[in-house]
Design a protein around this motif. Structure first.
Motif, PDB file in Angstrom:
ATOM      1  N   ARG A 190       0.855  -1.187   0.000  1.00 19.74           N
ATOM      2  CA  ARG A 190       0.000   0.000   0.000  1.00 19.74           C
ATOM      3  C   ARG A 190       0.889   1.236   0.000  1.00 19.74           C
ATOM      4  O   ARG A 190       1.682   1.451   0.924  1.00 19.74           O
ATOM      5  N   LEU A 191       0.728   2.048  -1.032  1.00 18.66           N
ATOM      6  CA  LEU A 191       1.502   3.273  -1.193  1.00 18.66           C
ATOM      7  C   LEU A 191       0.649   4.419  -0.671  1.00 18.66           C
ATOM      8  O   LEU A 191      -0.183   4.975  -1.378  1.00 18.66           O
ATOM      9  N   ASN A 192       0.853   4.747   0.574  1.00 21.47           N
ATOM     10  CA  ASN A 192      -0.018   5.665   1.305  1.00 21.47           C
ATOM     11  C   ASN A 192       0.378   7.121   1.127  1.00 21.47           C
ATOM     12  O   ASN A 192       1.552   7.465   1.159  1.00 21.47           O
ATOM     13  N   ASN A 193      -0.622   7.976   0.941  1.00 21.04           N
ATOM     14  CA  ASN A 193      -0.413   9.416   1.024  1.00 21.04           C
ATOM     15  C   ASN A 193      -1.516  10.019   1.904  1.00 21.04           C
ATOM     16  O   ASN A 193      -2.099  11.038   1.583  1.00 21.04           O
ATOM     17  N   LEU A 194      -1.770   9.296   2.986  1.00 22.65           N
ATOM     18  CA  LEU A 194      -2.766   9.725   3.971  1.00 22.65           C
ATOM     19  C   LEU A 194      -2.054  10.307   5.193  1.00 22.65           C
ATOM     20  O   LEU A 194      -0.955   9.859   5.551  1.00 22.65           O
ATOM     21  N   PRO A 195      -2.658  11.290   5.852  1.00 27.67           N
ATOM     22  CA  PRO A 195      -2.032  11.861   7.050  1.00 27.67           C
ATOM     23  C   PRO A 195      -1.770  10.784   8.106  1.00 27.67           C
ATOM     24  O   PRO A 195      -2.639   9.962   8.407  1.00 27.67           O
ATOM     25  N   LEU A 196      -0.571  10.786   8.664  1.00 24.63           N
ATOM     26  CA  LEU A 196      -0.177   9.884   9.748  1.00 24.63           C
ATOM     27  C   LEU A 196      -0.239   8.406   9.350  1.00 24.63           C
ATOM     28  O   LEU A 196      -0.294   7.527  10.213  1.00 24.63           O
ATOM     29  N   LYS A 197      -0.257   8.126   8.039  1.00 27.64           N
ATOM     30  CA  LYS A 197      -0.272   6.744   7.564  1.00 27.64           C
ATOM     31  C   LYS A 197       1.008   6.463   6.783  1.00 27.64           C
ATOM     32  O   LYS A 197       1.426   7.269   5.960  1.00 27.64           O
ATOM     33  N   ARG A 198       1.601   5.307   7.043  1.00 30.23           N
ATOM     34  CA  ARG A 198       2.845   4.950   6.366  1.00 30.23           C
ATOM     35  C   ARG A 198       2.604   3.907   5.284  1.00 30.23           C
ATOM     36  O   ARG A 198       1.569   3.240   5.245  1.00 30.23           O
ATOM     37  N   ILE A 199       3.587   3.767   4.406  1.00 28.60           N
ATOM     38  CA  ILE A 199       3.571   2.704   3.405  1.00 28.60           C
ATOM     39  C   ILE A 199       3.723   1.370   4.130  1.00 28.60           C
ATOM     40  O   ILE A 199       4.459   1.268   5.114  1.00 28.60           O
ATOM     41  N   PHE A 200       3.045   0.332   3.636  1.00 29.12           N
ATOM     42  CA  PHE A 200       3.230  -0.992   4.238  1.00 29.12           C
ATOM     43  C   PHE A 200       2.953  -2.088   3.215  1.00 29.12           C
ATOM     44  O   PHE A 200       2.187  -1.911   2.270  1.00 29.12           O
ATOM     45  N   THR A 201       3.605  -3.219   3.406  1.00 28.76           N
ATOM     46  CA  THR A 201       3.281  -4.421   2.641  1.00 28.76           C
ATOM     47  C   THR A 201       2.227  -5.194   3.416  1.00 28.76           C
ATOM     48  O   THR A 201       2.091  -5.034   4.637  1.00 28.76           O
ATOM     49  N   PHE A 202       1.478  -6.045   2.708  1.00 30.31           N
ATOM     50  CA  PHE A 202       0.358  -6.711   3.369  1.00 30.31           C
ATOM     51  C   PHE A 202       0.046  -8.059   2.724  1.00 30.31           C
ATOM     52  O   PHE A 202       0.427  -8.337   1.585  1.00 30.31           O
ATOM     53  N   THR A 203      -0.668  -8.868   3.475  1.00 30.35           N
ATOM     54  CA  THR A 203      -1.400 -10.013   2.939  1.00 30.35           C
ATOM     55  C   THR A 203      -2.846  -9.837   3.399  1.00 30.35           C
ATOM     56  O   THR A 203      -3.100  -9.270   4.468  1.00 30.35           O
ATOM     57  N   ARG A 204      -3.797 -10.272   2.571  1.00 33.25           N
ATOM     58  CA  ARG A 204      -5.201 -10.120   2.943  1.00 33.25           C
ATOM     59  C   ARG A 204      -6.033 -11.242   2.353  1.00 33.25           C
ATOM     60  O   ARG A 204      -5.605 -11.945   1.437  1.00 33.25           O
ATOM     61  N   ASP A 205      -7.238 -11.396   2.894  1.00 42.04           N
ATOM     62  CA  ASP A 205      -8.114 -12.477   2.444  1.00 42.04           C
ATOM     63  C   ASP A 205      -9.044 -12.002   1.333  1.00 42.04           C
ATOM     64  O   ASP A 205      -8.921 -10.866   0.843  1.00 42.04           O
ATOM     65  N   TYR A 213       5.188  -2.325   8.143  1.00 42.91           N
ATOM     66  CA  TYR A 213       5.310  -0.910   7.830  1.00 42.91           C
ATOM     67  C   TYR A 213       6.716  -0.569   7.341  1.00 42.91           C
ATOM     68  O   TYR A 213       7.704  -1.188   7.738  1.00 42.91           O
ATOM     69  N   ILE A 214       6.768   0.457   6.487  1.00 38.01           N
ATOM     70  CA  ILE A 214       8.019   0.871   5.842  1.00 38.01           C
ATOM     71  C   ILE A 214       8.240   2.354   6.129  1.00 38.01           C
ATOM     72  O   ILE A 214       7.340   3.176   5.962  1.00 38.01           O
ATOM     73  N   LYS A 215       9.439   2.698   6.545  1.00 38.49           N
ATOM     74  CA  LYS A 215       9.779   4.091   6.838  1.00 38.49           C
ATOM     75  C   LYS A 215      10.259   4.777   5.563  1.00 38.49           C
ATOM     76  O   LYS A 215      11.450   5.002   5.344  1.00 38.49           O
ATOM     77  N   GLU A 216       9.316   5.080   4.725  1.00 36.19           N
ATOM     78  CA  GLU A 216       9.631   5.747   3.461  1.00 36.19           C
ATOM     79  C   GLU A 216       8.400   6.556   3.047  1.00 36.19           C
ATOM     80  O   GLU A 216       7.263   6.163   3.323  1.00 36.19           O
ATOM     81  N   GLU A 217       8.625   7.686   2.397  1.00 31.45           N
ATOM     82  CA  GLU A 217       7.529   8.551   1.995  1.00 31.45           C
ATOM     83  C   GLU A 217       7.512   8.711   0.480  1.00 31.45           C
ATOM     84  O   GLU A 217       8.536   8.586  -0.189  1.00 31.45           O
TER      85      GLU A 217
END
Length: 218
Positions: free
Chosen positions: A72-87, A97-101
């Protein structure tokens, strides 16, 4: 996506989602998603993207009906980029979570797949490595947030040597060639009709002349 689903667009009939020759997922009410029909066995791939404020872009692989994973490439306030698995209901099963903007303008995401893992690079910087329990094979998809996201220059290279790429450019040259062919066909038909009309007129004149000549003789 065929028309019928509220907010969907029929690609063969409209280019509104390809505004400015880019895939625009902000059309209609946002939260647009697109998934490939084809299942890829990727070796590497990349794409350019832009995410406006208060939105996000998910890039994911659909492994089966029950599981997908991605970033997830986030550009939301107080939200970071993260990799995920989901159903299958898109409920997150795990996050890292990834410390990158993101850049405020265009960004580039690249991924490289090996037998053991998939590595993500954001603007040419390695940001994450996900371990794979099995060889990667699945559909590729994108999903945007409320205010959408824009995609361009998508490219995926597969293990078998095939490459999928799309820059969403409007190929004006192809349309000109199609127009030219149709114009030549129409022009040829007009010439043929004119020729047949002239031929018929000449035959009518010849018949009339013959009738008049015979009437004078008699």
């Amino acid at each position: 996506v065929k028309l019928g689903l509220m907010g969907s667009d029929d690609f063969p009939l409209s280019r509104s989602v390809l505004y400015k020759n880019q895939l625009d997922l902000s059309k209609f009410w946002g939260y647009q998603a697109i998934t490939s029909k084809k299942k890829f066995i990727p070796k590497e791939g990349s794409f350019d993207f832009k995410v406006p404020n208060n939105s996000f872009l998910d890039f994911y692989f659909v492994i089966n009906q029950n599981r997908s994973f991605g970033i997830r490439l986030n550009n939301l306030p107080l939200k970071r980029i993260f990799t995920f698995t989901r159903d299958e209901s898109t409920r997150f099963l795990s996050k890292e979570y990834i410390k990158e903007e993101l850049s405020e303008d265009w960004n580039s995401l690249r991924f490289v797949v090996t037998h053991k893992n998939i590595v993500f690079f954001l603007n040419d910087k390695e940001i994450s490595k996900i371990e794979l329990s099995e060889p990667l094979k699945g559909q590729i998809g994108f999903h945007s947030g409320k205010t959408g996201a824009t995609l361009d220059n998508i490219k995926v290279s597969e293990l078998n040597g095939e490459t999928f790429s799309d820059s969403f450019r409007f190929r004006a040259g192809e349309w000109f060639n199609i127009f030219l062919v149709h114009a030549l066909i129409i022009f040829s038909l007009i010439e043929l009709i004119q020729f047949l009309f002239d031929l018929n007129s000449k035959r009518s004149l010849a018949i009339n002349f013959k009738v008049r000549f015979l009437s004078l003789i008699h």
